[in-house]
Design a protein around this motif. Structure first.
Motif, PDB file in Angstrom:
ATOM      1  N   ALA A 223       1.639   3.417  17.897  1.00  0.00           N
ATOM      2  CA  ALA A 223       0.505   4.525  17.922  1.00  0.00           C
ATOM      3  C   ALA A 223       0.756   5.835  18.532  1.00  0.00           C
ATOM      4  CB  ALA A 223      -0.686   3.620  18.415  1.00  0.00           C
ATOM      5  N   VAL A 224       1.257   5.715  19.668  1.00  0.00           N
ATOM      6  CA  VAL A 224       1.653   6.854  20.473  1.00  0.00           C
ATOM      7  C   VAL A 224       2.696   7.642  19.481  1.00  0.00           C
ATOM      8  CG1 VAL A 224       2.927   7.740  22.462  1.00  0.00           C
ATOM      9  CG2 VAL A 224       0.896   5.684  22.803  1.00  0.00           C
ATOM     10  N   GLY A 225       3.688   7.035  18.858  1.00  0.00           N
ATOM     11  CA  GLY A 225       4.828   7.768  18.224  1.00  0.00           C
ATOM     12  C   GLY A 225       4.270   8.459  17.174  1.00  0.00           C
ATOM     13  N   TYR A 226       3.457   8.037  16.599  1.00  0.00           N
ATOM     14  CA  TYR A 226       2.527   8.866  15.466  1.00  0.00           C
ATOM     15  C   TYR A 226       1.471   9.927  15.872  1.00  0.00           C
ATOM     16  CZ  TYR A 226       4.948   6.237  11.599  1.00  0.00           C
ATOM     17  OH  TYR A 226       5.974   5.674  11.019  1.00  0.00           O
ATOM     18  N   HIS A 227       0.858   9.349  17.005  1.00  0.00           N
ATOM     19  CA  HIS A 227      -0.170  10.319  17.439  1.00  0.00           C
ATOM     20  C   HIS A 227       0.382  11.600  17.993  1.00  0.00           C
ATOM     21  CE1 HIS A 227      -3.907  10.103  20.481  1.00  0.00           C
ATOM     22  NE2 HIS A 227      -3.999  11.206  19.953  1.00  0.00           N
ATOM     23  N   LEU A 228       1.211  11.576  18.777  1.00  0.00           N
ATOM     24  CA  LEU A 228       1.594  13.045  19.349  1.00  0.00           C
ATOM     25  C   LEU A 228       2.053  14.018  18.433  1.00  0.00           C
ATOM     26  CD1 LEU A 228       1.684  14.742  21.814  1.00  0.00           C
ATOM     27  CD2 LEU A 228       3.840  13.965  22.237  1.00  0.00           C
ATOM     28  N   PRO A 229       3.106  13.858  17.483  1.00  0.00           N
ATOM     29  CA  PRO A 229       3.554  14.628  16.428  1.00  0.00           C
ATOM     30  C   PRO A 229       2.169  15.077  15.516  1.00  0.00           C
ATOM     31  CG  PRO A 229       4.653  12.643  16.336  1.00  0.00           C
ATOM     32  CD  PRO A 229       3.744  12.535  17.465  1.00  0.00           C
ATOM     33  N   HIS A 230       1.519  14.312  15.427  1.00  0.00           N
ATOM     34  CA  HIS A 230       0.426  14.720  14.438  1.00  0.00           C
ATOM     35  C   HIS A 230      -0.713  15.718  15.095  1.00  0.00           C
ATOM     36  CE1 HIS A 230       2.523  11.828  11.988  1.00  0.00           C
ATOM     37  NE2 HIS A 230       2.046  12.746  10.957  1.00  0.00           N
ATOM     38  N   ALA A 231      -1.014  15.450  16.481  1.00  0.00           N
ATOM     39  CA  ALA A 231      -1.569  16.417  17.145  1.00  0.00           C
ATOM     40  C   ALA A 231      -0.927  17.770  16.976  1.00  0.00           C
ATOM     41  CB  ALA A 231      -1.678  16.073  18.617  1.00  0.00           C
TER      42      ALA A 231
ATOM     43  N   PHE B 182      -4.842  14.773   8.731  1.00  0.00           N
ATOM     44  CA  PHE B 182      -3.994  14.693  10.146  1.00  0.00           C
ATOM     45  C   PHE B 182      -5.180  14.154  11.013  1.00  0.00           C
ATOM     46  CE2 PHE B 182      -0.826  18.014   9.029  1.00  0.00           C
ATOM     47  CZ  PHE B 182      -0.015  17.147   8.441  1.00  0.00           C
ATOM     48  N   ALA B 183      -6.452  14.666  11.071  1.00  0.00           N
ATOM     49  CA  ALA B 183      -7.305  14.428  12.068  1.00  0.00           C
ATOM     50  C   ALA B 183      -7.907  12.771  11.764  1.00  0.00           C
ATOM     51  CB  ALA B 183      -8.409  15.207  12.339  1.00  0.00           C
ATOM     52  N   GLY B 184      -8.106  12.569  10.504  1.00  0.00           N
ATOM     53  CA  GLY B 184      -8.491  11.373  10.212  1.00  0.00           C
ATOM     54  C   GLY B 184      -7.265  10.163  10.261  1.00  0.00           C
ATOM     55  N   GLY B 185      -6.151  10.785   9.887  1.00  0.00           N
ATOM     56  CA  GLY B 185      -4.991   9.736   9.899  1.00  0.00           C
ATOM     57  C   GLY B 185      -4.828   9.157  11.221  1.00  0.00           C
ATOM     58  N   VAL B 186      -4.746  10.274  12.341  1.00  0.00           N
ATOM     59  CA  VAL B 186      -4.544   9.958  13.774  1.00  0.00           C
ATOM     60  C   VAL B 186      -5.487   9.010  14.271  1.00  0.00           C
ATOM     61  CG1 VAL B 186      -4.520  10.587  15.969  1.00  0.00           C
ATOM     62  CG2 VAL B 186      -3.021  11.839  14.130  1.00  0.00           C
ATOM     63  N   ALA B 187      -6.756   9.079  13.776  1.00  0.00           N
ATOM     64  CA  ALA B 187      -7.971   8.234  14.334  1.00  0.00           C
ATOM     65  C   ALA B 187      -7.725   6.715  13.643  1.00  0.00           C
ATOM     66  CB  ALA B 187      -9.347   8.940  14.043  1.00  0.00           C
ATOM     67  N   LEU B 188      -7.453   6.689  12.294  1.00  0.00           N
ATOM     68  CA  LEU B 188      -7.622   5.400  11.819  1.00  0.00           C
ATOM     69  C   LEU B 188      -6.205   4.599  12.139  1.00  0.00           C
ATOM     70  CD1 LEU B 188      -8.695   6.444   8.270  1.00  0.00           C
ATOM     71  CD2 LEU B 188     -10.189   5.131  10.123  1.00  0.00           C
ATOM     72  N   PHE B 189      -5.077   5.339  12.151  1.00  0.00           N
ATOM     73  CA  PHE B 189      -3.571   4.918  12.355  1.00  0.00           C
ATOM     74  C   PHE B 189      -3.500   4.287  13.845  1.00  0.00           C
ATOM     75  CE2 PHE B 189       1.039   4.583  12.922  1.00  0.00           C
ATOM     76  CZ  PHE B 189       1.198   3.894  11.972  1.00  0.00           C
ATOM     77  N   SER B 190      -3.206   5.416  14.587  1.00  0.00           N
ATOM     78  CA  SER B 190      -3.230   5.161  15.949  1.00  0.00           C
ATOM     79  C   SER B 190      -4.421   4.363  16.401  1.00  0.00           C
ATOM     80  CB  SER B 190      -2.961   6.353  16.781  1.00  0.00           C
ATOM     81  OG  SER B 190      -1.617   6.952  16.236  1.00  0.00           O
ATOM     82  N   GLY B 191      -5.557   4.849  16.149  1.00  0.00           N
ATOM     83  CA  GLY B 191      -6.642   4.134  16.912  1.00  0.00           C
ATOM     84  C   GLY B 191      -6.698   2.902  16.633  1.00  0.00           C
ATOM     85  N   SER B 192      -6.526   2.286  15.407  1.00  0.00           N
ATOM     86  CA  SER B 192      -6.527   0.867  15.062  1.00  0.00           C
ATOM     87  C   SER B 192      -5.510   0.177  15.728  1.00  0.00           C
ATOM     88  CB  SER B 192      -6.549   0.696  13.463  1.00  0.00           C
ATOM     89  OG  SER B 192      -5.067   1.163  13.109  1.00  0.00           O
ATOM     90  N   LEU B 193      -4.217   0.746  15.926  1.00  0.00           N
ATOM     91  CA  LEU B 193      -3.544   0.353  16.637  1.00  0.00           C
ATOM     92  C   LEU B 193      -3.537   0.105  18.296  1.00  0.00           C
ATOM     93  CD1 LEU B 193      -0.217   1.783  14.882  1.00  0.00           C
ATOM     94  CD2 LEU B 193      -0.988  -0.594  14.800  1.00  0.00           C
ATOM     95  N   TYR B 194      -4.123   1.218  18.962  1.00  0.00           N
ATOM     96  CA  TYR B 194      -4.563   1.116  20.205  1.00  0.00           C
ATOM     97  C   TYR B 194      -5.535  -0.028  20.381  1.00  0.00           C
ATOM     98  CZ  TYR B 194      -2.782   5.748  21.007  1.00  0.00           C
ATOM     99  OH  TYR B 194      -1.756   6.698  21.028  1.00  0.00           O
ATOM    100  N   ALA B 195      -6.320  -0.016  19.591  1.00  0.00           N
ATOM    101  CA  ALA B 195      -7.490  -0.863  19.577  1.00  0.00           C
ATOM    102  C   ALA B 195      -7.033  -2.295  19.798  1.00  0.00           C
ATOM    103  CB  ALA B 195      -8.751  -0.884  18.537  1.00  0.00           C
ATOM    104  N   MET B 196      -6.027  -2.757  18.461  1.00  0.00           N
ATOM    105  CA  MET B 196      -5.540  -3.982  18.331  1.00  0.00           C
ATOM    106  C   MET B 196      -4.763  -4.538  19.859  1.00  0.00           C
ATOM    107  SD  MET B 196      -4.772  -4.770  14.478  1.00  0.00           S
ATOM    108  CE  MET B 196      -3.177  -3.953  14.455  1.00  0.00           C
ATOM    109  N   ALA B 197      -4.086  -3.489  20.153  1.00  0.00           N
ATOM    110  CA  ALA B 197      -3.274  -3.796  21.507  1.00  0.00           C
ATOM    111  C   ALA B 197      -4.327  -4.137  22.515  1.00  0.00           C
ATOM    112  CB  ALA B 197      -2.341  -2.560  21.668  1.00  0.00           C
TER     113      ALA B 197
END
Length: 160
Positions: A80-88, A113-128
């Motif tokens: 999640a972090v690995g995709y979050h920062l470059p897409h910021a 990018f905004a929606g992708g980070v929320a869905l991709f990284s957000g879902s991984l953070y939440a599951m973790a």
């Protein structure tokens, strides 16, 4: 301005330049709404990515101690972090593209990018952190949005 840096008293014109830098008049710097939205999101997403990355490196394992599938959850967090920062940063790129001219492709890139980070990284953070595993079905949708964002960047560049 150079006089001020050199330690000399600036001229009257120099004083007004310094005053504009130190205390700009209201409305003197205007960022159009779409650029501003993407730049604000870039800053917030970037700060969150750094903070969440630091938490993942220094506190998450302790917080999840004894939880089943700890290694898998730590892996989700790292992904999640690995995709979050470059897409910021990519959101900042979208803001810059929007500033270069009209067109739907730069706006699509920013929203993707905004929606992708929320869905991709957000879902991984939440599951973790223990959210239900079915949330993993959302992750690929976020990944698709990130891909659309990059394709929109390419299209915006091609059309420029």
């Amino acid at each position: 301005m150079i006089a001020l840096i050199a330690g000399q008293r600036p001229s009257a014109q120099g004083e007004s330049e310094v005053a504009a830098l130190v205390a700009p008049e209201a409305g003197s710097v205007h960022i159009p709404p779409m650029e501003k939205t993407f730049l604000v999101l870039a800053g917030v997403y970037g700060a969150l990515a750094v903070g969440l990355g630091a938490y993942g490196a220094h506190g998450l394992e302790r917080a999840l101690e004894g939880v089943p599938d700890l290694a898998k959850k730590l892996g989700w967090w790292q992904t999640a972090v690995g995709y979050h920062l470059p897409h910021a940063v990519a959101l900042g790129l979208a803001a810059w593209l929007v500033s270069r001219g009209d067109g739907w492709a730069p706006r699509l890139a920013g929203f993707s990018f905004a929606g992708g980070v929320a869905l991709f990284s957000g879902s991984l953070y939440a599951m973790a952190l223990g959210a239900p595993r079915w949330l993993g079905a959302v992750t690929p949708l976020g990944g698709l949005a990130l891909i659309v964002g990059w394709l929109a960047v390419a299209l915006a560049a091609f059309r420029a």
